[in-house]
Design a protein around this motif. Structure first.
Motif, PDB file in Angstrom:
ATOM      1  N   LEU A 153      -6.702  31.555   1.590  1.00  0.00           N
ATOM      2  CA  LEU A 153      -7.354  29.921   0.949  1.00  0.00           C
ATOM      3  C   LEU A 153      -7.599  29.369   2.643  1.00  0.00           C
ATOM      4  O   LEU A 153      -7.008  29.750   3.694  1.00  0.00           O
ATOM      5  N   LYS A 208       0.341  33.941  -9.568  1.00  0.00           N
ATOM      6  CA  LYS A 208      -0.877  32.614  -8.663  1.00  0.00           C
ATOM      7  C   LYS A 208      -1.245  31.516 -10.157  1.00  0.00           C
ATOM      8  O   LYS A 208      -0.882  30.443 -10.342  1.00  0.00           O
ATOM      9  N   TYR A 259      -8.781  29.113  -6.295  1.00  0.00           N
ATOM     10  CA  TYR A 259      -7.938  29.383  -7.166  1.00  0.00           C
ATOM     11  C   TYR A 259      -8.564  29.574  -8.562  1.00  0.00           C
ATOM     12  O   TYR A 259     -10.084  30.905  -9.235  1.00  0.00           O
ATOM     13  N   SER A 307     -12.851  30.268  -8.449  1.00  0.00           N
ATOM     14  CA  SER A 307     -12.792  32.021  -7.528  1.00  0.00           C
ATOM     15  C   SER A 307     -12.120  33.356  -8.928  1.00  0.00           C
ATOM     16  O   SER A 307     -13.488  34.188  -9.466  1.00  0.00           O
ATOM     17  N   GLU A 322     -12.135  36.293  -7.653  1.00  0.00           N
ATOM     18  CA  GLU A 322     -10.329  36.592  -7.578  1.00  0.00           C
ATOM     19  C   GLU A 322      -9.590  37.365  -8.502  1.00  0.00           C
ATOM     20  O   GLU A 322      -9.905  36.528  -9.405  1.00  0.00           O
ATOM     21  N   SER A 368      -0.839  29.145  -0.427  1.00  0.00           N
ATOM     22  CA  SER A 368      -2.116  28.949   0.898  1.00  0.00           C
ATOM     23  C   SER A 368      -0.921  30.698   1.608  1.00  0.00           C
ATOM     24  O   SER A 368      -1.632  31.876   2.114  1.00  0.00           O
ATOM     25  N   SER A 427      -1.730  34.234  -0.505  1.00  0.00           N
ATOM     26  CA  SER A 427      -2.995  34.666  -0.284  1.00  0.00           C
ATOM     27  C   SER A 427      -3.188  34.758   1.399  1.00  0.00           C
ATOM     28  O   SER A 427      -4.068  35.950   1.591  1.00  0.00           O
ATOM     29  N   PRO A 434      -6.749  37.505 -11.029  1.00  0.00           N
ATOM     30  CA  PRO A 434      -5.294  36.253 -11.500  1.00  0.00           C
ATOM     31  C   PRO A 434      -4.261  37.507 -11.543  1.00  0.00           C
ATOM     32  O   PRO A 434      -4.737  38.996 -11.528  1.00  0.00           O
TER      33      PRO A 434
END
Length: 314
Positions: free
Chosen positions: A310, A139, A124, A127, A133, A300, A303, A135
Motif C-alpha cells: 500500500l 483487513k 483497500y 480495491s 484485492e 500497511s 500488506s 478481503p
C-alpha cells in the motif's frame, strides 16, 4: 509511492544506503508534519485554505520543475499515458492539500493529520469494490478499528458533544481519499516516465485548479502581506523538498519501514498544534488517534509483507 531505479544516492555500503534512505523518508514526513502546523497558523489568521494550498503547490512546482531540468533523462513527457495518469494525480494532490487545510481551519492540526493518515483504508475499500484485492478477516478488523478510532477522535458518537465539526471531520477524511487518488495516479504513471516528470504535471494541474477555485483578492494579497515568509516556508518544506526527499528515500527503503517512519508526520503535526497553536485533545481523542495510527501502520506493514504494498501513509 513506487520505487524507482534511478537514485542520486551513492554511498559505499548497502547499510549506509538504507540508513540514508530511511532518513530521507523521515525528513519528508517531518516536513509534511510541520507544513500542517504552518497551514494552521495561516488559516487561523484568516487566509483561505484553498489559497494556502495554491501557494504550497505553486512553490513546490518550481522545485520539481528544477529537479526535472537537472535530471531530464527518461522523463516520458511524450507519452500520453504519463499525462493521463499524472493529470489524475494532480486532481488528487489538489484535493489532498485543500481538504487538509480546510480540516485544519475547521478543527485542529492533530485531527486533520490523523484523518488524512487513513488513506490506505480508502485504498483497500476501493480495491475491494473493484475486486483488485481479496478481503480477509484481518483487513476487515483493521478497517473497523480505524473507523472506531475515527469515531473516538471526532467525537461524533455524542450529538453536539464533540469538539470536531462535521466539516472538519469530512474534510479530513476527504484529504485522505484525495491522497489515495494521487497515489493511484502516480503508480499508474510511474511505468511511463520519471517521478519528477509526473510531479511536474501533477503540481501544474493542482496549481491551475486551486488558482481558479481560490479567492482572487487573497491570492494577490499574499504577495504583499507580512505573512509571505510563512507561505514561502510552507511551499519549500511542504511540497518542494518533502516530495523530493520522499521519492529519493523510497528508492532504498522497504515499504514496511516507510509506513512506520511516516508516522512522524501526524505525530509532528499534533505536537505542533499542542505546543505552538495551543490546541488540545481530550483523553478519548488521544485514544482514537493512537488507535488509528497503530492500526493503519500495522495494516500497511501487513500488506507490504505479503507482496502487495500500500502507499506509505503520509
Amino acid at each position: 509511492m513506487p520505487n524507482h531505479s534511478e537514485s542520486p544516492l551513492n554511498p559505499s555500503s548497502p547499510g549506509r544506503v538504507a540508513g540514508l534512505s530511511t532518513l530521507f523518508v523521515a525528513l519528508a514526513a517531518l516536513c509534511w508534519g510541520l507544513s500542517g502546523g504552518i497551514g494552521g497558523i495561516l488559516t487561523g489568521d484568516g487566509w483561505d485554505p484553498v489559497v494556502v494550498s495554491f501557494y504550497r503547490g505553486a512553490i513546490g512546482f518550481v522545485f520539481v520543475l528544477s529537479w526535472l531540468a537537472l535530471r531530464p533523462q527518461g522523463s516520458g513527457l511524450g507519452n500520453k499515458k504519463l499525462w493521463l495518469w499524472s493529470l489524475l494525480a494532480g486532481l488528487g494532490v489538489a484535493g489532498n492539500f485543500s481538504f487538509y487545510f480546510m480540516s485544519i481551519a475547521e478543527g485542529s492540526v492533530a485531527v486533520a493529520a490523523t484523518l488524512m493518515y487513513c488513506a490506505p483504508v480508502f485504498v483497500y475499500l476501493v480495491s475491494f469494490t473493484l475486486k483488485l484485492e481479496q478481503p480477509t478477516l484481518f483487513k476487515w478488523v483493521a478497517i473497523v478499528m480505524v473507523l472506531f478510532g475515527v469515531v473516538l477522535l471526532t467525537g461524533i458518537y455524542g450529538v453536539g458533544a464533540g469538539e470536531v465539526t462535521a466539516i472538519a471531520a469530512g474534510a479530513g477524511l476527504l484529504s485522505g481519499l484525495s491522497y489515495a487518488v494521487f497515489i493511484f495516479g502516480f503508480k499508474c504513471a510511474a511505468p511511463h516516465g520519471s517521478p519528477q516528470a509526473i510531479l511536474v504535471i501533477a503540481f501544474a494541474v493542482m496549481a491551475i485548479i486551486l488558482f481558479l477555485l481560490g479567492d482572487p483578492e487573497q491570492t494577490v494579497d499574499v504577495l504583499s502581506t507580512s505573512s509571505w515568509p510563512l507561505f514561502l516556508i510552507l511551499g519549500v518544506i511542504g511540497a518542494g523538498l518533502s516530495f523530493i526527499f520522499y521519492i529519493i528515500g523510497l528508492n532504498h527503503t522497504a515499504p514496511a519501514v516507510a509506513s512506520i517512519v511516516a508516522m512522524v508526520e501526524p505525530v509532528t503535526a499534533s505536537l505542533f498544534g499542542v505546543v505552538i497553536l495551543d490546541q488540545s485533545l481530550g483523553l478519548v481523542q488521544v485514544l482514537g488517534m493512537v488507535l488509528i495510527l497503530v492500526t493503519v501502520t500495522a495494516l500497511s506493514v501487513y500488506s507490504n509483507s505479503r507482496g502487495k504494498p500500500l502507499p506509505p501513509a503520509r
